[in-house]
Design an enzyme around this catalytic site. Structure first.
Site, PDB file in Angstrom:
ATOM      1  N   LYS A 142       0.814  -1.215   0.000  1.00 34.90           N
ATOM      2  CA  LYS A 142       0.000   0.000   0.000  1.00 34.90           C
ATOM      3  C   LYS A 142       0.850   1.268   0.000  1.00 34.90           C
ATOM      4  O   LYS A 142       2.041   1.259   0.315  1.00 34.90           O
ATOM      5  CB  LYS A 142      -0.961  -0.015   1.191  1.00 34.90           C
ATOM      6  N   ARG A 150      -3.798 -10.265   4.516  1.00 26.60           N
ATOM      7  CA  ARG A 150      -4.140 -10.260   3.091  1.00 26.60           C
ATOM      8  C   ARG A 150      -2.917  -9.731   2.347  1.00 26.60           C
ATOM      9  O   ARG A 150      -2.525  -8.582   2.522  1.00 26.60           O
ATOM     10  CB  ARG A 150      -5.357  -9.372   2.834  1.00 26.60           C
TER      11      ARG A 150
END
Length: 233
Positions: A175, A210
């Site tokens: 991210k 995840r």
């Protein structure tokens, strides 16, 4: 299939980008992208665990019919029809927190106490499911790192695992927080930072990660579990 063979427990299938600023796709297009993939995965691995990443009840229903086991809803079951579907099917569900929508969620997000507000909202939704008969062991909570949070909010949420009766999922893989934290502008340069969070997550008792890079995370967590047997991998 490679992710499964590399150690993944779940395969998460999504047909609509929810990164900051992403434009929505139609229900028809999203369904066309995910249903054939889920069917093929189910045929290839009848016992494999498959998650459908969607905000749309119609897509979630079609995915469950195709063989998915879990609904991963980044909108946190805002749609009452999605909540009804979870209750109807008795399926596993991941409830994620997101302030706003993908198109606007990073436009000056604000909280008084981000940890308290995020987990209070998530637990409220989860408790409502349980009150209607849903099995609490089939629920996991995702604080939604990067979804309507700035860097300070993200770090506060990552500093500690919430004390919760529900399983906790973290999704930080590649991210943009690693651009701000480490100066890694390209997503393929963010593996080291992602692994650092994974190691921290294991020590904090986070239940599910995840990730994109399954083999590397599997190696990391197996090594940590060997060195720190008191910590569950």
């Amino acid at each position: 299939l490679k992710m499964w063979s590399s150690g993944a427990d779940w395969i998460d299938v999504g047909g609509e980008s929810t990164r900051p600023g992403a434009e929505p796709v139609s229900t028809k297009e999203e369904m066309a992208r995910v249903v054939p993939v889920i069917k093929a995965l189910r045929e290839a691995n009848p016992s494999g665990l498959i998650s459908i990443d969607t905000r749309r009840p119609d897509v979630a229903r079609a995915a469950l019919d195709a063989g998915a086991n879990l609904i991963n809803d980044v909108s946190g079951l805002r749609d009452s029809e999605m909540e009804s579907l979870v209750l109807e099917r008795g399926c596993a569900v991941c409830i994620m927190h997101m302030q706003g929508e993908p198109g606007n969620m990073q436009q000056n997000p604000e909280y008084q106490n981000v940890v308290q507000e995020v987990y209070s909202s998530l637990r409220k939704t989860a408790d409502r499911l349980v009150a209607q008969g849903h099995d609490s062991s089939l629920i996991c909570l995702d604080p939604g790192i990067g979804f309507g949070k700035n860097m300070t909010h993200n770090l506060e949420l990552l500093h500690t695992r919430s004390n919760s009766n529900y399983s906790i999922l973290w999704g930080v893989s590649r991210k943009s927080m690693f651009d701000h934290l480490l100066g890694r502008e390209k997503s393929d340069e963010r593996l080291a930072g992602t692994l650092g969070v994974a190691a921290h997550a294991m020590m904090e008792g986070v239940d599910i990660l995840r990730v994109h890079d399954v083999k590397e995370h599997s190696d990391l967590l197996t090594t940590l579990a060997t060195l720190r047997p008191e910590v569950d991998a």
